[in-house]
Design a protein around this motif. Structure first.
Motif, PDB file in Angstrom:
ATOM      1  N   VAL A 155      -7.996  43.268 147.505  1.00 23.46           N
ATOM      2  CA  VAL A 155      -8.469  44.632 147.748  1.00 23.46           C
ATOM      3  C   VAL A 155      -7.488  45.677 147.220  1.00 23.46           C
ATOM      4  N   GLU A 156      -8.029  46.616 146.467  1.00 18.76           N
ATOM      5  CA  GLU A 156      -7.227  47.772 146.053  1.00 18.76           C
ATOM      6  C   GLU A 156      -7.582  49.008 146.890  1.00 18.76           C
ATOM      7  N   LYS A 157      -8.823  49.062 147.323  1.00 15.02           N
ATOM      8  CA  LYS A 157      -9.268  50.242 148.059  1.00 15.02           C
ATOM      9  C   LYS A 157     -10.395  49.853 149.000  1.00 15.02           C
ATOM     10  N   SER A 174      -0.728  45.860 152.852  1.00 12.63           N
ATOM     11  CA  SER A 174      -0.606  47.183 153.462  1.00 12.63           C
ATOM     12  C   SER A 174      -0.540  48.305 152.425  1.00 12.63           C
ATOM     13  N   ASP A 175      -0.369  47.954 151.145  1.00 11.78           N
ATOM     14  CA  ASP A 175      -0.324  49.016 150.148  1.00 11.78           C
ATOM     15  C   ASP A 175      -1.708  49.372 149.601  1.00 11.78           C
ATOM     16  N   ALA A 176      -2.743  48.691 150.050  1.00 14.57           N
ATOM     17  CA  ALA A 176      -4.089  49.023 149.575  1.00 14.57           C
ATOM     18  C   ALA A 176      -4.511  50.391 150.106  1.00 14.57           C
ATOM     19  N   GLU A 177      -5.243  51.114 149.285  1.00 14.86           N
ATOM     20  CA  GLU A 177      -5.747  52.423 149.692  1.00 14.86           C
ATOM     21  C   GLU A 177      -6.742  52.237 150.841  1.00 14.86           C
ATOM     22  N   GLY A 178      -6.566  52.999 151.894  1.00 13.99           N
ATOM     23  CA  GLY A 178      -7.454  52.869 153.050  1.00 13.99           C
ATOM     24  C   GLY A 178      -6.965  51.879 154.088  1.00 13.99           C
ATOM     25  N   ARG A 224      -9.145  39.541 160.367  1.00 15.14           N
ATOM     26  CA  ARG A 224      -7.961  39.009 161.047  1.00 15.14           C
ATOM     27  C   ARG A 224      -6.722  39.402 160.261  1.00 15.14           C
ATOM     28  N   SER A 225      -5.749  39.903 161.013  1.00 18.45           N
ATOM     29  CA  SER A 225      -4.512  40.390 160.407  1.00 18.45           C
ATOM     30  C   SER A 225      -3.398  39.392 160.660  1.00 18.45           C
ATOM     31  N   GLN A 226      -2.735  39.007 159.587  1.00 18.48           N
ATOM     32  CA  GLN A 226      -1.520  38.216 159.717  1.00 18.48           C
ATOM     33  C   GLN A 226      -0.350  39.142 159.416  1.00 18.48           C
ATOM     34  N   SER A 227       0.847  38.622 159.479  1.00 21.19           N
ATOM     35  CA  SER A 227       2.027  39.485 159.355  1.00 21.19           C
ATOM     36  C   SER A 227       1.950  40.423 158.136  1.00 21.19           C
TER      37      SER A 227
END
Lengths: 567, 567
Positions: free
Chosen positions: B186-188, B147-151, B122-125
């Motif tokens: 999450v980083e990647k 949004s800055d996570a790789e992938g 689930r995506s929030q803002s």
């Protein structure tokens, strides 16, 4: 003759007096004397159902009339009828008496009771030696008896023959002999069950071929007792290894109507043939048929033809792609008419399946598994392994220690072919890239080229391997591996599975296999497919490898082979 | 459509680059970051057999020409071709991350990698939550992604749907939420395998009936994942209990041509019907027959009719009278056309057999066994058991704790009849001394009369029990016992076996059974007979009892029932 078949007098007691000579030992109280009854019972006078009234006597002190109030019912029923179930006590076994570093010396002076079967009896002028075995270990307990021991008359009357079951009470003393550290000085002996003189397992050695016809008695011999214990230890070590590594045991199905098994001839499982043990005269006409004279499978138990499984792998994959790491350990079947020392129609397989894993992980797991179970047996079955080393295969302990300790090697199939082509010996079967390796080739590689070291051969030509194996980038080979060990050849076979839907479908097309039959297997590639790999291991081959027993029929309790499903 | 079936791009790598996202974790180094490759490989230029040449690169430094001297052969082969098999590393599982008393708090700050399947996204803002499950435990690992996570682009492109497999790298942080202590920042993220939108295991609840048609996918649900883990734990606890008590696991045969099985309708196992998965149009005429039109069993695989076993007990007795205490744990079969929630055509049985033991010992062993495995599951499957308690059967943990802790009661069959006759309720089946107890009677006794306590009923009329059970002194009853538990009724059935040759022979005569068929079973009474006893336990009934699942088809991976042997 009939009289000889009767059990000894001491057996003809009331069912509950059995306990007088059955003795159990509490772990926390190892010196407990077993002829003192643990559970004293006051036998009630006989009435219509004595067994039942005996129960009642447990709670005589608290007995009261059956209450009618619902609220009190539970309590009253418990008091009126129920008595507690006794505590489970592990029996004292010979392995516990003689096992351990001190070989029993720590028990000298202890009074104890042992029950088992007479292996030998020899009487000298003033003393009688009885060797008793209870199956808990290879070695017997030497029991030394003077004529003043209670029950000595049974020695004199010849009741105590090889094979008879006895209960012996006495004191552990240091042994005069050199073969054991301790022995039991007998105070009392009871013959539990006599042995008829026709007993086929006498002291003289009998052939293993003969013993196969006595599969119900052969575990009473040294060899088959040791095989049974080592087999058990290998099975338990298998569970321990996988459980400790986070694998889940999965029961793959035995009966399968699934179309996607493929390899190997299968047994048909049916209820269409109206046969039974009692009546085997079955008319062909009794089998349901269609108008066209075909067998009417719709009337069979499963509504279509069903077979005994040849492998649990495809089912295992379904659980691996949900639980990550699983293994099966269950029976599998081949209906091949192979009457050899290497084949069984029914055998046990271990098939682990690892998700998020490639062939390297698969090989690493197979190697770690084999080293674990071999080490576990060497540590936990010392006496049995020394027996195999002395009587079955000289040097087997050294060979297994090497397996447990040395690093395994891997090499490509192509290199294996190169080695075989350069070998300074003649093979019966041709060696050529693209042909499968035969047992003689496999054994040459592990036994000679690599001097007895286990070797894994990988990346076989795809034409000689199963459809589900993952295609390598060369387009010619698949990510398959076979682990070769001395004396056995291939012990473990595995592969990375083709997880790419389009590659797998193309392969099915190529082999003209019906894709619809594989719908559920393909689903695993449609929904969150992962690289995964696994291997298969014939459990009886493993028992052979670890015991040195050369015929596979001697490492499973009741072997099933062509024309043979006795017992 | 076809495009949706394709695996994610990241999967289309060379087979060996798979490892770049497959991560393994060394137990001694839990903070190991899994995107750092453990086994660095220099990929060689493509040649005829790249997989093989890749192997060679391992030992470039030591490569030398193949020696010709026989004495040096082993060493040279090893250096020239062999490379070592890698170390087996246990994967890091979510159960290890979140398990333990601190629920993962001890790992805060650790960088790690987890692979599993997406349960929800689930995506929030500004932040995306992905719940990942790897089957190691019920609960998911909550992965929090900016949004800055790789992938992250794969989130945006909609590649990450429920069911997709992913590899996620990040750092364990304390969770803001109340449902878990920790989560993964999450980083990647890498999509290992996409999930087609037709995936039937979506978040909305689906019926267990429907899931039976998806037996290959149902272990991915909460309920079936939990059942699989508890089932596994029960199996392992079974082995542990018996191994720690000195029992030897014996593989009783699956296929048997022995005449002395008796009870239950059996499946015939045959190769006479020339059928296969590929060709099921089998003409009746193809079955070999005698001149009289009977099936010619002499041409069958075993030379006579063979069946799937209904019990391993008689075989177990042969080993018990050699090794003292044994147990079987394997599949058994019934060809009864029972389409109920209590019956399977294929199920697993546990059948211990104790030598030098009477019915009291048997009851004590059965009780200790059940208490051990129940306790083991309560201690080792806490999360799964809480799930069952919440969603499947309220109060099951309390019920099982009672079983593990309270003393079991025993009462005679005669007393049981008395209780039933006095019961203030109507039964469908008649209650009368001499008739067998039906499930409604058994459940009344354990659930109502004894308030939910397990009860063992013993000393049944001999007419309703098997020929091999030991006759009591009253001449009317046998030393049989059934353990009754709430909800299930009979969970365990056992007996002391008739060890007296003349009594057993008389009983076979009485029942008009063919003594010659029982030659090997009678031999056990001829040669050192001992009082012995055992019991049988349907493993799936046990899983039902411990999980609260009401249909037996939902506690075995691939149930076999009339008209159903799919997968």
């Amino acid at each position: 003759m009939a009289a000889a078949f009767l059990p000894a007098t001491s057996l003809r007691l009331t069912p509950y007096s059995t306990l007088r000579f059955l003795s159990f030992f509490s772990i926390s109280n190892p010196s407990y004397s077993l002829f003192r009854p643990l559970r004293r019972r006051v036998l009630p006078p006989f009435d219509a159902f004595p067994a039942n009234s005996r129960r009642r006597c447990f709670c005589t002190a608290v007995s009261e009339s059956l209450g009618s109030g619902e609220g009190k019912k539970v309590d009253n029923y418990e008091k009126r009828f129920g008595s507690k179930v006794g505590e489970f006590r592990k029996k004292l076994k010979i392995a516990e008496v003689k096992g351990g570093a001190d070989e029993g010396l720590g028990r000298v002076g202890q009074s104890l009771n042992i029950m088992g079967w007479v292996r030998t009896l020899r009487s000298q002028s003033s003393v009688t030696f009885i060797e008793i075995n209870d199956g808990s270990c290879l070695s017997n307990l030497q029991c030394v008896m003077n004529s003043d021991a209670e029950g000595y008359d049974q020695v004199e009357s010849g009741s105590i023959l090889t094979g008879a079951s006895v209960s012996v009470q006495g004191t552990i003393v240091a042994s005069q002999g050199t073969k054991q550290k301790v022995e039991l000085k007998v105070e009392k002996i009871i013959v539990v069950g006599k042995c008829d003189s026709s007993y086929p397992i006498q002291k003289k050695r009998v052939s293993r071929e003969f013993l196969r016809t006595k599969a119900h008695l052969r575990p009473r011999t040294n060899t088959f007792g040791a095989v049974a214990r080592v087999r058990n230890t290998l099975a338990y070590a298998t569970h321990k290894f996988f459980q400790e590594s986070g694998f889940v045991w999965v029961a793959s199905p035995i009966i399968t109507a699934s179309d996607c098994e493929g390899a190997g001839e299968q047994f048909c499982v049916t209820t269409l043939i109206p046969s039974s043990h009692e009546n085997t005269d079955t008319s062909i006409d009794a089998i349901p048929k269609t108008k066209g004279g075909l067998i009417d499978w719709s009337q069979d138990f499963f509504g279509k033809p069903a077979f005994l499984t040849v492998s649990g792998q495809l089912n295992g994959e379904t659980y691996a792609t949900a639980l990550a790491d699983v293994y099966t350990f269950g029976p599998t079947f081949r209906a091949e008419n192979s009457n050899t020392s290497r084949h069984l129609a029914e055998f046990w397989m271990i098939e682990p399946e690892l998700a998020f894993a490639d062939l390297d992980d698969d090989m690493a797991c197979a190697t770690a598994y084999l080293q674990y179970v071999v080490k576990y047996v060497l540590e936990n079955c010392k006496e049995d392994m020394e027996f195999f080393d002395t009587w079955i295969e000289k040097g087997i302990i050294r060979r297994l220690s090497d397996v447990a300790e040395k690093e395994f090697l891997q090499l490509g199939y192509t290199d294996a072919i190169e080695i075989l082509l350069k070998a300074k010996r003649k093979f019966d079967f041709p060696v050529k890239w693209g042909l499968d390796l035969q047992s003689e080739h496999e054994r040459y590689i592990t036994e000679e080229a690599f001097g007895g070291r286990p070797v894994i051969i990988r990346d076989y030509p795809k034409e000689i391997k199963a459809f589900y194996m993952r295609e390598n980038d060369d387009g010619k080979t698949v990510a398959a591996m076979d682990m070769l060990v001395p004396r056995i050849g291939e012990l473990i076979g595995g592969s990375q599975r083709e997880e790419r839907l389009e590659v797998l479908e193309a392969r099915l097309d190529e082999l003209k296999l019906n894709k619809e039959s594989y719908w559920w297997y393909l689903d695993l590639r449609r929904y969150g497919s992962v690289p995964h790999a696994g291997f298969g291991l014939g459990f009886e081959r493993l028992v052979q490898f670890v015991t040195g027993i050369d015929n596979i029929r001697d490492v499973i309790p009741f072997p099933r082979t062509p024309a043979s499903a006795e017992f």
